[in-house]
Write an enzyme that holds these catalytic residues in place. Sequence first.
Site, mmCIF file in Angstrom:
data_model
loop_
_atom_site.group_PDB
_atom_site.id
_atom_site.type_symbol
_atom_site.label_atom_id
_atom_site.label_comp_id
_atom_site.label_asym_id
_atom_site.label_seq_id
_atom_site.Cartn_x
_atom_site.Cartn_y
_atom_site.Cartn_z
ATOM 1 N N LYS A 147 130.783 38.051 54.917
ATOM 2 C CA LYS A 147 131.252 37.605 53.554
ATOM 3 C C LYS A 147 131.683 35.946 53.383
ATOM 4 O O LYS A 147 131.530 35.509 52.212
ATOM 5 C CB LYS A 147 132.687 38.536 53.268
ATOM 6 N N GLN B 113 140.253 44.409 54.206
ATOM 7 C CA GLN B 113 139.321 45.089 55.032
ATOM 8 C C GLN B 113 139.523 46.646 55.698
ATOM 9 O O GLN B 113 140.470 46.717 56.425
ATOM 10 C CB GLN B 113 138.719 44.239 56.110
ATOM 11 N N ASP C 194 137.055 43.861 45.918
ATOM 12 C CA ASP C 194 136.515 45.173 45.834
ATOM 13 C C ASP C 194 136.345 46.246 44.544
ATOM 14 O O ASP C 194 135.552 47.099 44.899
ATOM 15 C CB ASP C 194 137.064 45.869 47.238
#
Length: 309
Positions: free
Chosen positions: A68, A112, A135
């Site tokens: 990422k 995460q 997200d």
Amino acid sequence: MSTPAPLPTERWAGEGSAVRIDGTALAARTLEELRLRVDRLHEHDIHPGLGTILVGENAGSLSYVAGKHRDSAQIGIESIRLDLPATASAADIRAAILQMNDDPRVTAFIVQLPLPEGIDPTPMLELMDPSKDADGLHPTNLGELVLAVPGGAGTIDAPLPCTPRGIVEMLRAYDIPIRGKHVTIIGQGLTVGRPLGLLLTRLEATATLTHSLTADVAAECRRADIVIAAAGVAGLVKPDWVQPGAAVIDVGITRVVNEETGKARLRGDVDPAVAEVAGFLSPVPGGVGPMTRAMLMKNVVEAAERRLR
């Protein structure tokens, strides 16, 4: 702006087999488009920043977070990274989230997953500022999918879940119709199955969400124009589960070790022989994974553009 390069339309095993849906090529094209949008934001003195909170040293999570940040660097997004040890307490993680909420450099961020055993991720996600949710999994943002009017493509001004959004963009890029079509989703997880069903319903598809208690998953797949496999079971979807010409998106990814050689390889939820029946099939790896990361970048850029507005 220059015209995007055409996507490859190669087939899996020669003439007559499924068209390979190339997520790697589509992600590269998406990132290039985003780089131009980031350049325009810089002209207005807005500098998008992606924040990540990583707890522990899970090999998969380390790889995902590194990827990422590579994507961020490629398109001009700043990186703000907080890495906590596996021994971090729930209070430590909450403090990191509040730090990201308050950091003006952070346009959007992720926590995460998975978190260490014993740490419930739900209250952590709820603690995030919804406007900084990269997200698209904050309850407020998921609620937008429920409240949005079906067919109202412009009614949501909130981040969308990355994998479902990536899947929809893959279908659109290959001109696979969604509106009015029957879609069967295998798996009801938080990151794919459940939000994908909401997103597809909003786009006026008929979405059937199957799971371990569904009486006959194969029968549900056979009547679908689009099959999306996100169960995490290698080779689950067989050729006789798929109607001829259907589009099949393989989300699942399993590390399978050859007992004779000891070598491991990644396998999807879809038996490769499905390519002989389907009209379109995405590969594993190189399909949904790159698009999920590209959609994360898109959420960050769009969050910055909301600030500009």
